[in-house]
Each structure stands twice: as structure tokens, then as C-alpha cells.
Design an enzyme around this catalytic site. Structure first.
Site: not given
Length: 467
Positions: A32, A38, A143, A181-183, A445
């Protein structure tokens, strides 16, 4: 030092691959380049953004919605520094957790930039410039990716920023210009809109979240406008400049007229690109795709070089942490002689705005283009007793089923806790359930999941109960 497997990268794909390899008895190492494990997800992506989304939603509800519930508060104050600090605490807990899992599974972790010397030799170059090599029978490239930019727009990381910098701002922007306008952009735009920023989204296409079912984009647009976010759709960004603490962005509107926007920050969220730079791929005969930088792999995620695999954002497909995780497990189990599988059609996509958006399977547009006979049923959350109780009335669930067999082909939802509810749809579709199968399953419910059942009833015989 000799290893059975060396994994380059410790993001969701890399660390999961390493853990599964170790569980299967392989001597495993991870390389890493950054100080914490992470990858993007845990450090500057999924986890910190969700921490800020939750914190900002609490603040927004306290300011705007709690009075309706009979909760009155005075002197409400935003401590943005503390909000950012809490986000960092969440990140540290998550990355420390990966370090613990490496120790638990006896995985050796090396800090430094990993690259190929040959297909069985990995060079690790530390920040101090010192270099060492380790040997590997097999290698997994994991990667990840980096934020993309526009070729004519320079990101200075101060005023013109990416999602990485947007997670560590020292102040809430007064005026935030958001390109894309994406996520990623909409999630971070939601955070700052809730905290009081004037957010304007500039999007090249005529819709937001364009990779998902178009009805989801239309509904999310309405919800985000209620939050106060402004949208300039079908606008082509032509440039941006910084003077002092002001960013000036220029764009062309749908008719070709020039538009100028000013803000104190401009967040560039136009997607991500595979990170395959300086890996020494040319030394082992791997040629990344010229346009995307992605590594070509076969159906078993093995590259053109025997024993070298690639997973996650560096290969074809959606750039999603859970896709990378599944691929990490897949490769590890293939190496061990098992026969795992991944159904790429059933990898869900999620947008963590509020309402949340989630989708799995084919969109209506895809079914039409492929000429697949289908039927649809939908049900709005405003007709749900649970949604009325929580004041989460925006959104719906849409079910697409085969017209002849009734098999579920796609499920698309926008509403409260859609990110969690989509799992029921994934499970059902993995076992090739029909819309009627879901319609006949008892749902507790009052719950939000009843909306899924009602949508399936609508798709089966057009017989929803509560509308």
C-alpha cells in the site's frame, strides 16, 4: 521474501482479496503506497462521505423538520470543525480495523509504491526513497482509481477541488459550483446544501444520475430542488478561473449562449479514472487500454500474463466498492481451485442522497433497446403508512418483470433506506424470483419494504392493495 500472493493496493478489493487468500492458506502480502489502509473508499470516499451525509442530515432535520414532530430547539449552532473531526474519527476506526484484520490473518503489509520488476518480483519504494523487493507466485492488481478532470480545467485543490478536498474543507461554502450530476457530486452537494451552501449543479447531459433508470433521475431532481439545489442541465462547461477566493465558471447553455457562475469553491465531479500509472506494467507485457487506463482481463479476471490478476476500478465495469470486494473473493477462490461466480447484472448501484436511490438489474431503457418484452409496476412511498409516519413521502419503487415469465428483470427505487432495501431485490433476482413470488411473501407492517411488495403486486396483475 517469497509469497504465494502479493496484492498491490489495500482498498475494498485489495484488502478483501488478501484476507480471503489468507483464509485459504496462502502466504499473503499487501503493498500500500499510502500511510493508511482502505484505499479511496475508507479514506476519501464511501466512508467519510457517508459520515458527513448522516451528520448533515441530522443538522438539516433539526433546523427544518423536527418542529413538525413536536420537537422545538433554540440556539442551534453548526460546529463544522467538529463535524469534520467526527468524520476523521470514523475513518480512523475503519482503517485501523483493516490493520487489525491483516494482523489477525497473518498478512504482511508493506508501505510504499509497488511496481513490477517482472511478473514474480514486486519492487516497493518507500517515501524515504529506499527500495526493496519481494517475490510472488501470483499477483493481484487492486490499485483503484482517481478523480477525473476536464482537460481544459486545472484543479488547484484549493478553490477548484475534487471530492477528496471536498471532504476536508475548513468552512461551509457560501456558493458551491458543482460540475457533474453523477453520484459523487450529488452526495457531496447534498451535504453542503443541508449545511446552508447555495449549490448549483452544472451537468452536460439533460438528466442527473444518467447511468440509472431515467425515472429515478427525474424523481431525485425534484427532491434535490426542494433541498434548494439549483440545476443547469444540458450545459457544457467551457472553463474556470480563480481570482482570490472567487471561482468563475463559464458554460454554454442548450442554445449556445454563454453562462457565467461565481462561487467560492468549484467541485469537479465528472467521474473517476483507473490508477495504473507507474506500476511497471510494460515490464511484464500488460498494455492498459489507451482511453480508460484500465487493465484488460479475461472472464476469470486474469490479465494476459499468467498468474497476474486485476480487480476493482482498474478493470471493466462499474467503479463500486462492493464489486471490487466480490472480485477479490472471486480471484482468491479461483486461485484455490474453487469455482466461484459473479453475476455482474446483479451488482446494485446506490446513491446516498436523501431520499436514497438504489437499483439492480436492467433499466427500462435497456429492456426497450434489447427488445425484451416486459411489464412494470410501481408504488409511491406517499401511500405507505411507515413513510407517512416518518415524513419520508418522496419517491417510489418500480419493478420490471418479464412479460411472459414474470421473472424480475430490474428493480429501481428512490425513497427512505433504499440502500438497504435493494438487498431484498438482489436476493430475489439471484434466485430468479418472479414478481408474484415477492407479492406473496409476508412483509412486516408497517415497513418501507411493503412498498416493494406493492410494486410487485402492481406488476403481477395490476392489483396493489393500498392505492
Amino acid at each position: 521474501m517469497q509469497y504465494d500472493v502479493v496484492v498491490i493496493g489495500s482498498g475494498p478489493g485489495g484488502y478483501v482479496a488478501a484476507i480471503r487468500c489468507a483464509q485459504l492458506g496462502m502466504k499473503t502480502a499487501v503493498v500500500e503506497r499510502y500511510p493508511s489502509y482502505g484505499g479511496t473508499c475508507l479514506n476519501v470516499g464511501c466512508i467519510p462521505s457517508k459520515a458527513l451525509l448522516d451528520s448533515s442530515e441530522h443538522y438539516h432535520n433539526l433546523e427544518k423538520n423536527f418542529k413538525t414532530h413536536g420537537i422545538e430547539a433554540s440556539g442551534v449552532k453548526l460546529d463544522f470543525g467538529r463535524m469534520i473531526a467526527r468524520k476523521e474519527e470514523v475513518v480512523k476506526q475503519s482503517t485501523d480495523g483493516i490493520a487489525y484484520l491483516f494482523r489477525k490473518n497473518k498478512i504482511d503489509a508493506f508501505q510504499g509504491h509497488g511496481s513490477f520488476v517482472d511478473k514474480n518480483t514486486i519492487s516497493i519504494k518507500g517515501e524515504d526513497g529506499k527500495e526493496k523487493t519481494i517475490q510472488a507466485k501470483k499477483v493481484i492488481i487492486a490499485t483503484g482509481s482517481k478523480p477525473s478532470s476536464l482537460p481544459f480545467l486545472k484543479i488547484d485543490k484549493k478553490r477548484i477541488i475534487t471530492s477528496t478536498e471536498a471532504l476536508t474543507l475548513k468552512e461551509v461554502p457560501k456558493n458551491l459550483i458543482l460540475i457533474g450530476g453523477g453520484i459523487i457530486g450529488l452526495e457531496l452537494g447534498s451535504v453542503y446544501a443541508r449545511l446552508g451552501a447555495n449549490v448549483t449543479v452544472v451537468e452536460y447531459l439533460d438528466t442527473i444520475i444518467p447511468t440509472m433508470d431515467k425515472q429515478l433521475g427525474k424523481e431525485l431532481l425534484k427532491s434535490l430542488k426542494k433541498l434548494g439545489i439549483n440545476f443547469l442541465l444540458s450545459h457544457k462547461v467551457t472553463g474556470a478561473s480563480v481570482k482570490g477566493k472567487t471561482v468563475t465558471l463559464t458554460a454554454d447553455d442548450p442554445k449556445g449562449n454563454k453562462v457565467e457562475l461565481k462561487g467560492d469553491y468549484c467541485l469537479v465531479a465528472v467521474g473517476r479514472s483507473a490508477y495504473t500509472r507507474d506500476l511497471g506494467l510494460e515490464k511484464i507485457g500488460i498494455q492498459p487500454e489507451e482511453k480508460t487506463g484500465k487493465v484488460p482481463v479475461n472472464e476469470h479476471l486474469e490479465t494476459s500474463v499468467e498468474g497476474v490478476y486485476a480487480i476493482g476500478d482498474v478493470i471493466k465495469g462499474a467503479m463500486l466498492a462492493h464489486k471490487a470486494e466480490d472480485e477479490g473473493v472471486y480471484v482468491a477462490e479461483r486461485m484455490a481451485g474453487q469455482k466461484p461466480h459473479i453475476n455482474y447484472n446483479l451488482i446494485p448501484g446506490v446513491v446516498y442522497t436523501w431520499p436514497e436511490v438504489a437499483s439492480v438489474g436492467k433499466t427500462e431503457e435497456e429492456l426497450k433497446e434489447a427488445g425484451v418484452p416486459y411489464k412494470q409496476g410501481s408504488f409511491p412511498f406517499k401511500a405507505s403508512g411507515r413513510a407517512r409516519a416518518s415524513m419520508d413521502l418522496d419517491g417510489f419503487i418500480k419493478v420490471l418483470a418479464h412479460k411472459e415469465t414474470d421473472e424480475l428483470l430490474g428493480v429501481h427505487m428512490i425513497g427512505p433506506r433504499a440502500a438497504d432495501m435493494i438487498a431484498e431485490a438482489v436476493t430475489a433476482m439471484e434466485f430468479r424470483a418472479s414478481a408474484e413470488d415477492i407479492a406473496r411473501i409476508c412483509h412486516a407492517h408497517p415497513t418501507y419494504t411493503e412498498v416493494f411488495r406493492e410494486a410487485c403486486l402492481a406488476a403481477t396483475d395490476n392489483r396493489p392493495i393500498h392505492i
